[in-house]
Design a protein around this motif. Structure first.
Motif, PDB file in Angstrom:
ATOM      1  N   TRP A   1       0.821  -1.211   0.000  1.00  0.00           N
ATOM      2  CA  TRP A   1       0.000   0.000   0.000  1.00  0.00           C
ATOM      3  C   TRP A   1       0.855   1.261   0.000  1.00  0.00           C
ATOM      4  CZ3 TRP A   1      -4.683   0.655  -1.423  1.00  0.00           C
ATOM      5  CH2 TRP A   1      -5.625  -0.375  -1.317  1.00  0.00           C
ATOM      6  N   SER A   2       1.997   1.200   0.665  1.00  0.00           N
ATOM      7  CA  SER A   2       2.867   2.382   0.670  1.00  0.00           C
ATOM      8  C   SER A   2       3.381   2.690  -0.729  1.00  0.00           C
ATOM      9  CB  SER A   2       4.040   2.178   1.635  1.00  0.00           C
ATOM     10  OG  SER A   2       4.958   1.231   1.135  1.00  0.00           O
ATOM     11  N   VAL A   3       3.711   1.640  -1.502  1.00  0.00           N
ATOM     12  CA  VAL A   3       4.173   1.858  -2.880  1.00  0.00           C
ATOM     13  C   VAL A   3       3.038   2.439  -3.735  1.00  0.00           C
ATOM     14  CG1 VAL A   3       4.974   0.700  -4.981  1.00  0.00           C
ATOM     15  CG2 VAL A   3       5.965   0.101  -2.763  1.00  0.00           C
ATOM     16  N   LEU A   4       1.817   1.914  -3.560  1.00  0.00           N
ATOM     17  CA  LEU A   4       0.688   2.445  -4.319  1.00  0.00           C
ATOM     18  C   LEU A   4       0.419   3.909  -3.972  1.00  0.00           C
ATOM     19  CD1 LEU A   4      -1.782  -0.581  -4.103  1.00  0.00           C
ATOM     20  CD2 LEU A   4      -0.578   0.224  -6.131  1.00  0.00           C
ATOM     21  N   LEU A   5       0.463   4.241  -2.684  1.00  0.00           N
ATOM     22  CA  LEU A   5       0.220   5.625  -2.276  1.00  0.00           C
ATOM     23  C   LEU A   5       1.351   6.543  -2.726  1.00  0.00           C
ATOM     24  CD1 LEU A   5      -1.154   4.977   1.323  1.00  0.00           C
ATOM     25  CD2 LEU A   5      -2.447   5.766  -0.660  1.00  0.00           C
ATOM     26  N   GLN A   6       2.567   6.004  -2.722  1.00  0.00           N
ATOM     27  CA  GLN A   6       3.706   6.806  -3.154  1.00  0.00           C
ATOM     28  C   GLN A   6       3.569   7.180  -4.632  1.00  0.00           C
ATOM     29  OE1 GLN A   6       7.504   5.026  -2.262  1.00  0.00           O
ATOM     30  NE2 GLN A   6       8.483   6.111  -3.945  1.00  0.00           N
ATOM     31  N   THR A   7       2.919   6.337  -5.401  1.00  0.00           N
ATOM     32  CA  THR A   7       2.656   6.658  -6.807  1.00  0.00           C
ATOM     33  C   THR A   7       1.425   7.539  -6.953  1.00  0.00           C
ATOM     34  OG1 THR A   7       3.608   4.521  -7.447  1.00  0.00           O
ATOM     35  CG2 THR A   7       2.261   5.655  -9.088  1.00  0.00           C
ATOM     36  N   ALA A   8       0.428   7.309  -6.108  1.00  0.00           N
ATOM     37  CA  ALA A   8      -0.851   8.009  -6.255  1.00  0.00           C
ATOM     38  C   ALA A   8      -0.724   9.505  -6.016  1.00  0.00           C
ATOM     39  CB  ALA A   8      -1.885   7.415  -5.299  1.00  0.00           C
ATOM     40  N   VAL A   9       0.083   9.901  -5.015  1.00  0.00           N
ATOM     41  CA  VAL A   9       0.187  11.330  -4.692  1.00  0.00           C
ATOM     42  C   VAL A   9       0.746  12.131  -5.869  1.00  0.00           C
ATOM     43  CG1 VAL A   9       1.297  13.016  -3.183  1.00  0.00           C
ATOM     44  CG2 VAL A   9       0.319  10.940  -2.210  1.00  0.00           C
ATOM     45  N   PRO A  10       1.893  11.755  -6.458  1.00  0.00           N
ATOM     46  CA  PRO A  10       2.371  12.521  -7.625  1.00  0.00           C
ATOM     47  C   PRO A  10       1.411  12.462  -8.813  1.00  0.00           C
ATOM     48  CG  PRO A  10       4.126  11.174  -6.725  1.00  0.00           C
ATOM     49  CD  PRO A  10       2.872  10.724  -6.068  1.00  0.00           C
ATOM     50  N   VAL A  11       0.703  11.325  -8.960  1.00  0.00           N
ATOM     51  CA  VAL A  11      -0.231  11.214 -10.075  1.00  0.00           C
ATOM     52  C   VAL A  11      -1.372  12.217  -9.918  1.00  0.00           C
ATOM     53  CG1 VAL A  11      -1.964   9.719 -11.138  1.00  0.00           C
ATOM     54  CG2 VAL A  11       0.311   8.836 -10.655  1.00  0.00           C
TER      55      VAL A  11
ATOM     56  N   VAL B   1      -8.082   7.810 -18.209  1.00  0.00           N
ATOM     57  CA  VAL B   1      -7.172   6.943 -18.965  1.00  0.00           C
ATOM     58  C   VAL B   1      -5.743   7.084 -18.444  1.00  0.00           C
ATOM     59  CG1 VAL B   1      -6.134   6.559 -21.227  1.00  0.00           C
ATOM     60  CG2 VAL B   1      -8.595   6.883 -21.022  1.00  0.00           C
ATOM     61  N   ALA B   2      -5.318   8.329 -18.194  1.00  0.00           N
ATOM     62  CA  ALA B   2      -3.963   8.547 -17.677  1.00  0.00           C
ATOM     63  C   ALA B   2      -3.779   7.880 -16.320  1.00  0.00           C
ATOM     64  CB  ALA B   2      -3.696  10.047 -17.569  1.00  0.00           C
ATOM     65  N   ALA B   3      -4.750   8.052 -15.434  1.00  0.00           N
ATOM     66  CA  ALA B   3      -4.652   7.410 -14.123  1.00  0.00           C
ATOM     67  C   ALA B   3      -4.680   5.895 -14.265  1.00  0.00           C
ATOM     68  CB  ALA B   3      -5.791   7.881 -13.229  1.00  0.00           C
ATOM     69  N   GLY B   4      -5.452   5.391 -15.222  1.00  0.00           N
ATOM     70  CA  GLY B   4      -5.499   3.948 -15.439  1.00  0.00           C
ATOM     71  C   GLY B   4      -4.171   3.385 -15.892  1.00  0.00           C
ATOM     72  N   VAL B   5      -3.462   4.129 -16.756  1.00  0.00           N
ATOM     73  CA  VAL B   5      -2.135   3.676 -17.193  1.00  0.00           C
ATOM     74  C   VAL B   5      -1.189   3.576 -16.007  1.00  0.00           C
ATOM     75  CG1 VAL B   5      -0.111   4.322 -18.554  1.00  0.00           C
ATOM     76  CG2 VAL B   5      -2.395   4.551 -19.533  1.00  0.00           C
ATOM     77  N   VAL B   6      -1.198   4.593 -15.146  1.00  0.00           N
ATOM     78  CA  VAL B   6      -0.319   4.575 -13.977  1.00  0.00           C
ATOM     79  C   VAL B   6      -0.689   3.425 -13.040  1.00  0.00           C
ATOM     80  CG1 VAL B   6       0.462   5.889 -11.973  1.00  0.00           C
ATOM     81  CG2 VAL B   6       0.055   7.047 -14.146  1.00  0.00           C
ATOM     82  N   LEU B   7      -1.995   3.218 -12.837  1.00  0.00           N
ATOM     83  CA  LEU B   7      -2.426   2.129 -11.958  1.00  0.00           C
ATOM     84  C   LEU B   7      -2.014   0.779 -12.529  1.00  0.00           C
ATOM     85  CD1 LEU B   7      -4.027   1.173  -9.493  1.00  0.00           C
ATOM     86  CD2 LEU B   7      -6.095   1.213 -10.908  1.00  0.00           C
ATOM     87  N   LEU B   8      -2.154   0.611 -13.846  1.00  0.00           N
ATOM     88  CA  LEU B   8      -1.772  -0.651 -14.468  1.00  0.00           C
ATOM     89  C   LEU B   8      -0.277  -0.908 -14.308  1.00  0.00           C
ATOM     90  CD1 LEU B   8      -2.450  -3.108 -16.239  1.00  0.00           C
ATOM     91  CD2 LEU B   8      -2.088  -1.651 -18.242  1.00  0.00           C
TER      92      LEU B   8
END
Length: 780
Positions: free
Chosen positions: A703-713, A752-759
């Motif tokens: 979860w920390s890795v996901l959140l670390q990506t989510a904030v800049p996104v 779509v952009a957020a989906g690419v990052v999530l994928l």
């Protein structure tokens, strides 16, 4: 030592240090090779897309040359007489299962008749030559309905020089019964490409599209070059320990970057030449190509080869400005010194300064602005997203605190090194900003390139039209065949012929004439308000906008039918005046609505026929049966789908190019982000293993890795929306359009952009879980 000697020593030192950096890139064991390979892959993906972009001019030229060479639309000042070197030709192209099939019917008039490119011998009656793709379709299980339509014997194959692309369906059908009055007569194939250039609005769209699609590529190449910088800096600190000074370490780092970028050029070339073979497996909007068409122009290819390593060196040296590499370790200024904002505002301000003078100056008629100025302004505004994002991320995460353990781990990591995370999402933010601006511009100008046809698809879905089938009896026969065709729910038809008055026109006036619409009473009632109708009746409507000095013939006057042998006819004196329906496609001019019984026999032999068809939605292949029946009835009939709106071809081509480019860019973004994310996780391998060894849950780290990506996104997409709206507003103002925002489209783009990052993040989780294993604590 002389000045020249000092310069020689300086150059020699640079070369020595650069070579040492190249050696370190390949001699650092598995760690060094892994970093070099990952960097090369990231750079290579960007280079591959740049090479594709550099190949667009050659790609368009190659396809245009082949299609122009086979063109049969040769116009001459006078009618071409029949001879030994002439050929009769009719367009018999069709569609099958949504794909265009290029087709021509040929009849040589002498032994020296011209041959189309790629055809070694003209087919005889009942024979045809086909493209390899069409032959494969006709002989396969999916071509049964098309075989029924094209039932001639295949006697040859069309060569590549006569095809638009590898997957094009094309055929040339032989005949001995073409009518010279309805077929074109030519003495050769090929016409020069005299198509007009893009109007200023479409040219501006093209320029902005190129800027939007290529700038994220440059951003990702820069991010790929900086991957693995933490490990590199530690190696440089070891070099300081054995005597290297600060300048030398920067030159060594530049050598490593240069080697990885050169290796990336090789990876990009391999990806490009391997990937372009796939183009022969894909057809997009009836456009197909050969792999050989995708050849980068030499100047652009040389520019890429020189610019990528130079940019890699420049990015590396620039990145080291905030790092102090000492013999006992590395000190990064990012944590102690806040990023400055003022210089990051310079690119967008300069971009606005370039675009603002062009506001209201671009339109399709009067001309447009400087393409270089437009491109530079758009690029500078989009660069603003890339340079502002690291400052924005640092400013926001610096104020975050507290929360659950995964949130604290994520925010603390961002506070220590926010620049790396910002670089990962900067490309997607730049692409999103450009897409939002383009969407606004496309929506604004689409009204100028989409026109109403006046057709009502609710009344008739398809129209079959062409030259008359020989007379009214033949037209009625074709009408019966259409009604008996599988999948056709209802059909109506009529014939038209032009009748010119035999009376001399008034001095200075134009010859009088009128179009005859011939059909049964039910058909005529579709076009005019008829109170009563019977066989032999004739009706007349007045023109909605009469032509000055060219009155239509009146009842009782004699007229002569056009085409073939002149046939005179007297408009009955009892012709009744009627009004055309307001929604009738025939209400713009004076018309005579005539039942067939009122005309002499065979008067329609040289007229035109039109059928309006509605299909049964329960029959999936109804349109294929319709086209087959039309081909069997006459080679001079065409089947057209009726639409309420028709889009300009060039505008549609640009929209298609944007779609294809956006797909390629998104694939690049996803692949590059995955490579960069994996490199970041690899650098943190020991830290992750230590946290797990001390009892940290794997789910917590995930979860920390996901959140670390989510904030800049989230921050990047918010910035992209702001810059995209600003750029879109300026572009719309340049073409003198009122600014309107379609929030639904903006939501789709950001989704779509957020989906690419999530994928990408989800795809990196297996590597994350593997790096958490205890063997990550090992050291060498």
């Amino acid at each position: 030592m002389t000045e020249r000697s000092r310069r020689r020593v300086g150059v020699g030192r640079w070369i020595t240090d650069l070579v040492l950096g190249c050696r370190l890139a390949v001699s650092g064991g598995r760690e060094g090779w892994t970093r070099t390979v990952l960097t090369a892959v990231g750079v290579g993906l960007g280079v591959a897309l740049l090479l594709v972009s550099a190949a667009i001019p050659n790609m368009l030229d190659a396809r245009s040359e082949r299609t122009s060479a086979r063109s049969d639309l040769r116009f001459t000042q006078q009618e071409l007489p029949a001879g030994d070197d002439t050929l009769l030709i009719v367009d018999v192209g069709t569609r099958y299962r949504g794909e265009h099939v290029y087709g021509r019917m040929l009849q040589p008039e002498g032994p020296d008749a011209p041959r189309p490119p790629g055809v070694t011998e003209l087919p005889g009656p009942g024979e045809m030559v086909v493209s390899p793709s069409l032959e494969k379709l006709l002989t396969g299980p999916d071509g049964a309905l098309l075989r029924e339509r094209l039932d001639a014997r295949i006697v040859g194959t069309i060569g590549d020089e006569g095809l638009g692309g590898a997957l094009e369906h094309a055929f040339y059908l032989g005949s001995d019964s073409l009518d010279p009055d309805h077929a074109r007569r030519i003495d050769g194939f090929g016409t020069p490409d005299d198509s007009e250039g893009l109007d200023p609005v479409l040219l501006m769209l093209t320029v902005v599209i190129l800027a939007v699609l290529l700038l994220p590529v440059a951003v990702f190449i820069g991010a790929a070059v900086r991957s693995g910088s933490d490990r590199r800096d530690r190696r440089l600190a070891a070099l300081r320990l054995v005597g290297a000074d600060g300048a030398m370490t920067r030159r060594i780092a530049a050598g490593e970057a240069a080697f990885a970028s050169v290796l990336g050029l090789g990876v990009g070339a391999v990806c490009f030449f391997a990937g372009r073979q796939l183009v022969e497996l894909v057809t997009v909007a009836d456009v197909t190509l050969f792999a050989g068409d995708i050849r980068p122009t030499l100047p652009l290819a040389l520019l890429i080869v020189l610019a990528v390593p130079a940019a890699a060196v420049a990015v590396t040296v620039f990145a080291l400005r905030r790092v102090v590499i000492e013999p006992l370790g590395v000190v990064r200024h990012a944590a102690g010194t806040r990023r400055r904002l003022w210089w990051r505002l310079v690119p967008p301000v300069l971009g606005l300064a370039l675009l603002t003078p062009l506001i209201g100056t671009i339109d399709a008629e009067s001309g447009g602005g400087n393409e270089t100025q437009i491109a530079a302004g758009a690029v500078l505004l989009l660069i603003g997203v890339a340079v502002l994002l690291p400052w924005l991320v640092e400013a926001v995460v610096g104020r975050l605190s507290g929360g659950a353990v995964p949130w604290q781990l994520a925010t603390r990591r961002l506070q220590l090194s926010s620049g790396t995370s910002a670089r990962v999402v900067s490309g997607i933010a730049v692409a999103s900003a450009g897409a939002i601006a383009l969407q606004m511009l496309f929506a604004g100008v689409s009204a100028d390139y989409v026109e109403e046809t006046g057709q009502d698809p609710e009344r008739a879905q398809f129209q079959v039209w062409g030259w008359s089938l020989g007379g009214h009896s033949e037209t009625e026969s074709a009408l019966r065949r259409l009604r008996e065709t599988t999948g056709i729910r209802d059909v109506s038809g009529f014939s038209t012929v032009y009748a010119a008055s035999v009376a001399e026109p008034a001095p200075g006036g134009l010859p009088a004439g009128v179009h005859l619409v011939v059909g049964d009473c039910a058909m005529l009632a579709e076009f005019a308000r008829l109170e009563s109708c019977a066989a032999g009746d004739v009706f007349m409507s007045e023109a909605a906008q009469p032509v000055p000095d060219a009155p239509a013939p009146k009842p009782g006057e004699r007229v002569v039918m056009s085409g073939g042998t002149a046939t005179e006819w007297t408009i009955p004196a009892g012709t009744r005046m009627v009004a055309a329906h307001p929604d009738s496609p025939l209400q713009d001019a004076a018309r005579l609505y005539v039942t067939p019984e009122a005309l002499p026999p065979d008067v329609l032999r040289h007229g035109r026929v039109e059928f309006y068809v509605n299909l049964d939605p329960a029959e999936p292949d109804a349109v294929e049966h319709l086209r087959t029946t039309a081909v069997k009835a006459s080679p001079y009939l065409s089947v057209i789908e009726r639409v309420a709106l028709r889009e300009n071809d060039r505008f549609a081509d640009i929209r298609l190019g944007l779609f294809v480019g956006a797909v390629l860019t998104l694939l690049l973004i996803g692949a590059s982000m995955l490579v960069t994310t994996l490199e970041q996780l690899r650098e943190r391998q020991r830290l992750l293993a230590v946290l797990v060894a001390f009892g940290t849950r794997r789910s917590t780290l995930t979860w920390s890795v996901l959140l670390q990506t989510a904030v800049p996104v989230v921050l990047g997409l918010a910035l992209a929306i702001g810059v995209g709206l600003g750029l879109g507003a300026v572009l719309m103002s340049m073409v003198d359009l009122s600014v309107r925002i379609d929030w639904t489209s903006i939501g789709q783009i950001t989704g779509v952009a957020a989906g690419v990052v999530l994928l990408v993040t989800v795809l990196s989780l297996p590597v994350l879980w593997r790096l958490m294993r205890p063997d990550g604590l090992r050291t060498e």
